[in-house]
Design a protein around this motif. Structure first.
Motif, PDB file in Angstrom:
ATOM      1  N   GLY A  80     -41.572  45.187 -72.271  1.00 55.74           N
ATOM      2  CA  GLY A  80     -40.488  44.904 -72.372  1.00 55.74           C
ATOM      3  C   GLY A  80     -39.901  43.904 -72.673  1.00 55.74           C
ATOM      4  N   THR A  81     -40.670  43.210 -72.592  1.00 58.62           N
ATOM      5  CA  THR A  81     -40.501  41.335 -73.306  1.00 58.62           C
ATOM      6  C   THR A  81     -40.289  41.598 -75.127  1.00 58.62           C
ATOM      7  OG1 THR A  81     -42.077  40.679 -71.566  1.00 58.62           O
ATOM      8  CG2 THR A  81     -41.619  39.474 -73.799  1.00 58.62           C
ATOM      9  N   VAL A  82     -40.878  42.305 -76.167  1.00 62.53           N
ATOM     10  CA  VAL A  82     -40.300  43.141 -76.856  1.00 62.53           C
ATOM     11  C   VAL A  82     -39.007  43.503 -77.380  1.00 62.53           C
ATOM     12  CG1 VAL A  82     -41.034  43.765 -79.354  1.00 62.53           C
ATOM     13  CG2 VAL A  82     -43.547  42.920 -77.394  1.00 62.53           C
ATOM     14  N   VAL A  83     -38.810  43.934 -76.855  1.00 66.38           N
ATOM     15  CA  VAL A  83     -37.877  45.271 -76.646  1.00 66.38           C
ATOM     16  C   VAL A  83     -36.153  44.082 -75.966  1.00 66.38           C
ATOM     17  CG1 VAL A  83     -36.340  47.041 -75.797  1.00 66.38           C
ATOM     18  CG2 VAL A  83     -38.710  47.513 -75.671  1.00 66.38           C
ATOM     19  N   ALA A  84     -36.836  43.397 -74.962  1.00 65.18           N
ATOM     20  CA  ALA A  84     -35.788  42.665 -74.211  1.00 65.18           C
ATOM     21  C   ALA A  84     -35.294  40.877 -75.719  1.00 65.18           C
ATOM     22  CB  ALA A  84     -36.175  42.215 -73.419  1.00 65.18           C
ATOM     23  N   LEU A  85     -36.516  40.390 -76.726  1.00 65.33           N
ATOM     24  CA  LEU A  85     -36.593  39.926 -77.386  1.00 65.33           C
ATOM     25  C   LEU A  85     -35.446  40.600 -78.433  1.00 65.33           C
ATOM     26  CD1 LEU A  85     -39.897  37.631 -77.398  1.00 65.33           C
ATOM     27  CD2 LEU A  85     -36.744  37.365 -76.864  1.00 65.33           C
ATOM     28  N   ILE A  86     -35.667  41.458 -79.151  1.00 60.80           N
ATOM     29  CA  ILE A  86     -35.117  42.406 -80.106  1.00 60.80           C
ATOM     30  C   ILE A  86     -33.920  42.449 -80.665  1.00 60.80           C
ATOM     31  CG2 ILE A  86     -35.349  44.711 -81.242  1.00 60.80           C
ATOM     32  CD1 ILE A  86     -37.728  44.481 -80.845  1.00 60.80           C
ATOM     33  N   ARG A  87     -33.606  42.601 -78.709  1.00 64.56           N
ATOM     34  CA  ARG A  87     -32.605  43.123 -78.737  1.00 64.56           C
ATOM     35  C   ARG A  87     -31.301  41.489 -78.585  1.00 64.56           C
ATOM     36  NH1 ARG A  87     -31.448  48.268 -73.956  1.00 64.56           N
ATOM     37  NH2 ARG A  87     -28.600  47.830 -75.851  1.00 64.56           N
ATOM     38  N   ILE A  88     -31.611  40.922 -77.267  1.00 65.44           N
ATOM     39  CA  ILE A  88     -30.836  39.860 -78.043  1.00 65.44           C
ATOM     40  C   ILE A  88     -30.624  38.908 -78.826  1.00 65.44           C
ATOM     41  CG2 ILE A  88     -31.204  37.298 -76.951  1.00 65.44           C
ATOM     42  CD1 ILE A  88     -32.265  38.939 -74.595  1.00 65.44           C
ATOM     43  N   ASN A  89     -31.849  39.660 -79.637  1.00 74.77           N
ATOM     44  CA  ASN A  89     -31.679  38.567 -80.890  1.00 74.77           C
ATOM     45  C   ASN A  89     -30.944  39.496 -82.235  1.00 74.77           C
ATOM     46  OD1 ASN A  89     -33.002  35.990 -80.628  1.00 74.77           O
ATOM     47  ND2 ASN A  89     -34.332  36.683 -80.689  1.00 74.77           N
ATOM     48  N   ARG A  90     -31.255  40.693 -81.772  1.00 76.04           N
ATOM     49  CA  ARG A  90     -29.745  41.759 -82.554  1.00 76.04           C
ATOM     50  C   ARG A  90     -31.061  41.818 -83.945  1.00 76.04           C
ATOM     51  NH1 ARG A  90     -25.044  40.241 -80.302  1.00 76.04           N
ATOM     52  NH2 ARG A  90     -24.605  40.983 -78.356  1.00 76.04           N
ATOM     53  N   VAL A  91     -31.875  41.813 -83.336  1.00 73.83           N
ATOM     54  CA  VAL A  91     -32.961  41.924 -84.599  1.00 73.83           C
ATOM     55  C   VAL A  91     -32.254  43.831 -85.874  1.00 73.83           C
ATOM     56  CG1 VAL A  91     -35.577  42.587 -86.218  1.00 73.83           C
ATOM     57  CG2 VAL A  91     -35.192  41.384 -84.061  1.00 73.83           C
ATOM     58  N   PRO A  92     -32.491  43.554 -87.044  1.00 74.23           N
ATOM     59  CA  PRO A  92     -32.233  44.899 -87.971  1.00 74.23           C
ATOM     60  C   PRO A  92     -33.001  45.597 -87.195  1.00 74.23           C
ATOM     61  CG  PRO A  92     -31.552  42.379 -89.343  1.00 74.23           C
ATOM     62  CD  PRO A  92     -31.730  41.923 -87.378  1.00 74.23           C
ATOM     63  N   VAL A  93     -32.678  47.003 -87.163  1.00 72.27           N
ATOM     64  CA  VAL A  93     -32.880  48.226 -87.792  1.00 72.27           C
ATOM     65  C   VAL A  93     -34.044  48.568 -86.064  1.00 72.27           C
ATOM     66  CG1 VAL A  93     -34.252  49.789 -88.667  1.00 72.27           C
ATOM     67  CG2 VAL A  93     -33.724  48.587 -90.105  1.00 72.27           C
ATOM     68  N   LEU A  94     -34.961  47.240 -85.468  1.00 75.26           N
ATOM     69  CA  LEU A  94     -35.315  47.341 -84.809  1.00 75.26           C
ATOM     70  C   LEU A  94     -34.424  47.590 -83.352  1.00 75.26           C
ATOM     71  CD1 LEU A  94     -38.134  44.397 -85.140  1.00 75.26           C
ATOM     72  CD2 LEU A  94     -38.178  47.428 -85.189  1.00 75.26           C
ATOM     73  N   ASN A  95     -33.671  47.267 -83.720  1.00 77.84           N
ATOM     74  CA  ASN A  95     -32.028  46.918 -82.194  1.00 77.84           C
ATOM     75  C   ASN A  95     -32.136  48.014 -81.741  1.00 77.84           C
ATOM     76  OD1 ASN A  95     -30.798  45.800 -80.493  1.00 77.84           O
ATOM     77  ND2 ASN A  95     -28.867  45.282 -81.639  1.00 77.84           N
ATOM     78  N   ALA A  96     -31.748  48.723 -83.498  1.00 74.95           N
ATOM     79  CA  ALA A  96     -30.892  49.953 -82.960  1.00 74.95           C
ATOM     80  C   ALA A  96     -32.214  50.935 -82.654  1.00 74.95           C
ATOM     81  CB  ALA A  96     -30.262  50.813 -84.388  1.00 74.95           C
ATOM     82  N   ALA A  97     -32.621  51.012 -82.924  1.00 77.76           N
ATOM     83  CA  ALA A  97     -34.573  51.717 -82.727  1.00 77.76           C
ATOM     84  C   ALA A  97     -35.038  51.378 -80.244  1.00 77.76           C
ATOM     85  CB  ALA A  97     -35.944  51.390 -83.180  1.00 77.76           C
ATOM     86  N   TYR A 133     -36.792  50.426 -68.228  1.00 74.79           N
ATOM     87  CA  TYR A 133     -37.116  48.925 -66.866  1.00 74.79           C
ATOM     88  C   TYR A 133     -36.999  47.892 -67.187  1.00 74.79           C
ATOM     89  CZ  TYR A 133     -36.003  54.071 -65.568  1.00 74.79           C
ATOM     90  OH  TYR A 133     -35.419  55.464 -64.972  1.00 74.79           O
ATOM     91  N   LEU A 134     -38.451  47.546 -67.399  1.00 71.37           N
ATOM     92  CA  LEU A 134     -38.754  46.085 -67.605  1.00 71.37           C
ATOM     93  C   LEU A 134     -37.676  45.491 -68.831  1.00 71.37           C
ATOM     94  CD1 LEU A 134     -42.390  46.126 -66.711  1.00 71.37           C
ATOM     95  CD2 LEU A 134     -40.189  45.180 -64.858  1.00 71.37           C
ATOM     96  N   SER A 135     -37.351  45.741 -69.595  1.00 73.37           N
ATOM     97  CA  SER A 135     -37.477  45.445 -71.367  1.00 73.37           C
ATOM     98  C   SER A 135     -35.883  44.600 -70.417  1.00 73.37           C
ATOM     99  CB  SER A 135     -36.451  46.423 -71.909  1.00 73.37           C
ATOM    100  OG  SER A 135     -35.791  46.981 -71.618  1.00 73.37           O
ATOM    101  N   GLU A 136     -34.557  46.096 -69.324  1.00 71.07           N
ATOM    102  CA  GLU A 136     -33.602  45.440 -68.971  1.00 71.07           C
ATOM    103  C   GLU A 136     -33.724  43.973 -68.138  1.00 71.07           C
ATOM    104  OE1 GLU A 136     -30.395  46.692 -69.780  1.00 71.07           O
ATOM    105  OE2 GLU A 136     -31.266  46.929 -71.176  1.00 71.07           O
ATOM    106  N   VAL A 137     -34.600  44.446 -67.237  1.00 70.11           N
ATOM    107  CA  VAL A 137     -35.103  43.361 -66.193  1.00 70.11           C
ATOM    108  C   VAL A 137     -35.531  41.488 -67.092  1.00 70.11           C
ATOM    109  CG1 VAL A 137     -36.821  42.025 -64.636  1.00 70.11           C
ATOM    110  CG2 VAL A 137     -35.961  44.813 -64.629  1.00 70.11           C
TER     111      VAL A 137
END
Lengths: 250, 236
Positions: B37-54, B115-119
Motif C-alpha cells: 500500500g505504501t509503494v502504491v500510494a507513493l506511486i499514485r501521489i507522485n503520478r509516476v508515469p506508467v506505474l501510476n496507471a498500473a 485497501y491500505l494504499s488508500e489509507v
C-alpha cells in the motif's frame, strides 16, 4: 554573492515574474516590499527552488543553476546554501523545538548528535527559548514557533536566510518579539532577504529595499532614498498608505 | 434443543490452538499489505508515469472484487504460473510443496495492499505541504524528507484507519477455510459438526474474534497515544 538574472515564472500561460534581476551582496539585508500578488513571495521561493522558475539563472556563493533545465543535484546543492523562515512557521510538528533545530544539522550536515545538540541549545537560547527545548510546536505560541524557525534556519549556517513574511500570521503583540530577533541577527552580518509588510521595520533594518509590483521590480535602492524620495509613481502611491515614522513596539 | 453452556467453554479451549493461524494470516496480510500500500500510494501521489496507471488499475480491480475471489484466483491460478516458470528455467521446485496457508498469505496481502494504499494515501495527503517544504529548505533530499518528516506524521494520522482495516482483515481471514486452512472459524466448524453442537461452537468462535478485535482496538489506542504525543498542546 547572490545574483538572480532574468528569473521568469509562469503558472500555465500566466507569467507572474517577468524576468527579475537582483544582486545581493554579502551581509546585505534586502527587504522586498510590494502589494499582494506582486510576486515577491514567489520570487523568494524561487531562490531555494520551492517554486521552479521557468527561466533565468540563480547564483548563490559562486554556484549557478540554469533554470531551464536544472538537475536534481543542482537543486539540492542550491537549497543547501540557503535557509528559509516561513510565514506559517512550518516547524516539524512531530519534533520538539530542540529536535527541529538539530534535524538539519544531523541529517543534512551529518554533525555528531552531541555537537548538534550543543549548537542547537545555544541558538535557541539566543532567540530567547532556552526554557522551551522540549516543547512541541503545538505547545508554543506563534511568536515562539517563529523564533524556533529562525533558530532552525540559523543552525544551518546558510549563505543567506530567506524570510517569507515572517510576522504576517502573528497577532500584533507577538510581532515585536520576532522582529527584534531578526534585527539582532541582521546586526551580525548574516545576509538576509526579507519579504515583509512591516514598512518601518524594513526602513529600519534593511540595507537595501526592493519594491515589486505585477511581477517586476519597480524600484530599488537604499531605504532612505526609497522611503523619503521614491522616483516611480507606483512606489509613491504604495508608500503613501504608510506613515513614514510609524513605530512598531518591541 | 437445549443450550449446553459448559460446551461453549470446552469449545473455546479447543479453539485456542487455532489462534496462531488466524493471527498469522491477519498479521502477514496487514504487514505485507502496508508495504504494498505504501509503494502504491507513493506511486499514485507522485503520478509516476506508467506505474501510476498500473497502480490505479490494481486498486480498482482488487477493491472491485471480493476477498474470497482473490483467494480462489490465487489458489487455482498461481500454481500454473509457478510451475510454468519453474519448468522453463529447469528448477526442481513445484507448486505442490507450497503450504496452503501460503496462498492465503499471498491473496490477502494483495487484498490488503489495495485497501491500505488508500489509507496510506489519505494519511500522506493529510500532512501539511509546508512540512515537506521546510524539509527541503533545510537541505533534505526528497527521500530524507519523506522518511523523516512526512511518514511519521502520516502514520499518526492513518492509525485509526489502519486499525479499521486490520479488523476487517481479521474477520476476512475466516475465508481461509475454503483452501483447507484451519483457523478459528474452520476449527469451530469442525468442533461443531463432530459434536453436533453448532450454536455453542460458533458462540465460542464469536467470543474469540471479539476478544482479538478488542485487543487490536487497545493496541491502536496505545499506539495513537504514543505517536500523536506531539499534538497534545492546545493550539495546533
Amino acid at each position: 554573492m547572490i545574483k538572480l538574472s532574468q528569473i521568469k515564472k509562469s503558472y500555465g500561460r500566466q507569467e507572474v515574474l517577468h524576468g527579475i534581476d537582483l544582486t545581493v551582496g554579502k551581509g546585505d539585508v534586502v527587504a522586498i516590499l510590494g502589494p499582494s500578488g506582486s510576486g515577491k513571495t514567489t520570487l523568494l521561493r524561487c531562490i531555494n527552488y520551492l517554486e521552479r522558475p521557468s527561466d533565468g539563472e540563480i547564483t548563490i556563493d559562486g554556484f549557478t543553476v540554469h533554470c531551464k533545465r536544472p538537475t536534481k543535484a543542482d537543486i539540492h546543492h542550491l537549497r543547501k546554501k540557503s535557509a528559509m523562515v516561513f510565514q506559517q512557521y512550518n516547524l516539524f510538528r512531530h519534533k520538539t523545538a530542540l529536535e527541529n533545530v538539530m534535524e538539519g544539522l544531523v541529517v543534512v550536515h551529518k554533525l555528531p548528535k552531541e555537537q548538534a545538540r550543543l549548537r542547537s541549545v545555544e541558538l535557541l537560547e539566543k532567540v530567547g527559548l532556552g526554557d522551551k527545548l522540549d516543547a512541541y510546536p503545538s505547545q508554543l505560541s506563534g511568536g515562539q514557533q517563529q523564533r524556533v524557525g529562525i533558530a532552525r534556519a540559523l543552525a544551518l549556517g546558510p549563505k543567506v536566510i530567506l524570510f517569507d513574511e515572517p510576522t504576517s500570521s502573528l497577532d500584533p503583540e507577538l510581532v515585536g518579539e520576532v522582529l527584534s530577533v531578526i534585527r539582532k541577527i541582521a546586526k551580525e552580518g548574516i545576509t538576509m532577504i526579507i519579504v515583509t509588510h512591516e514598512m518601518s521595520f524594513a526602513q529600519d533594518v534593511a540595507s537595501h529595499v526592493v519594491f515589486m509590483d505585477n511581477g517586476t521590480i519597480v524600484e530599488q535602492g537604499k531605504p532612505s532614498e526609497l522611503f523619503q524620495s521614491p522616483k516611480e509613481e507606483r512606489t509613491k502611491q504604495f508608500l503613501k498608505r504608510f506613515a513614514p515614522e510609524s513605530a512598531y513596539s518591541i | 434443543m437445549k443450550l449446553d453452556l459448559s460446551f461453549i467453554w470446552t469449545a473455546l479451549l479447543q479453539l485456542l490452538t487455532a489462534i496462531p493461524t488466524t493471527l498469522a494470516v491477519t498479521g502477514v496480510s496487514v504487514v505485507c499489505g502496508l508495504a504494498i500500500g505504501t509503494v502504491v500510494a507513493l506511486i499514485r501521489i507522485n503520478r509516476v508515469p506508467v506505474l501510476n496507471a498500473a497502480a490505479a488499475a490494481y486498486v480498482t480491480f482488487i477493491r472491485g472484487t471480493p476477498m474470497l475471489t482473490h483467494l480462489l484466483l490465487v489458489y487455482f491460478g498461481l500454481p500454473f504460473v509457478i510451475d510454468a516458470i519453474c519448468e522453463s528455467f529447469g528448477w526442481p521446485f513445484r507448486s505442490v510443496s507450497i503450504p496452503m496457508i501460503g496462498f492465503a498469505y499471498i491473496a490477502f496481502s494483495i487484498t490488503a495492499g489495495a485497501y491500505l494504499s488508500e489509507v496510506v494515501r489519505s494519511g500522506l495527503l493529510a500532512v501539511d505541504k509546508g512540512q515537506i517544504e521546510a524539509a527541503y529548505s533545510v537541505g533534505m533530499t526528497t527521500s530524507q524528507a519523506i522518511r523523516r518528516i512526512v511518514f511519521p506524521q502520516a502514520f499518526a494520522i492513518l492509525l485509526p484507519n489502519l486499525s479499521n482495516s486490520t479488523i476487517s482483515m481479521l474477520h476476512g481471514s475466516t475465508l481461509v477455510f475454503t483452501v483447507s486452512v484451519v483457523d478459528i472459524n474452520a476449527k469451530s466448524q469442525i468442533i461443531a459438526s463432530s459434536n453436533w453442537k453448532f450454536f455453542e461452537a460458533y458462540i465460542a468462535a464469536a467470543v474469540l474474534y471479539w476478544g482479538l478485535t478488542f485487543l487490536i482496538e487497545r493496541v491502536t489506542a496505545m499506539a495513537e497515544k504514543r505517536f500523536q504525543m506531539y499534538n497534545r498542546g492546545g493550539v495546533s
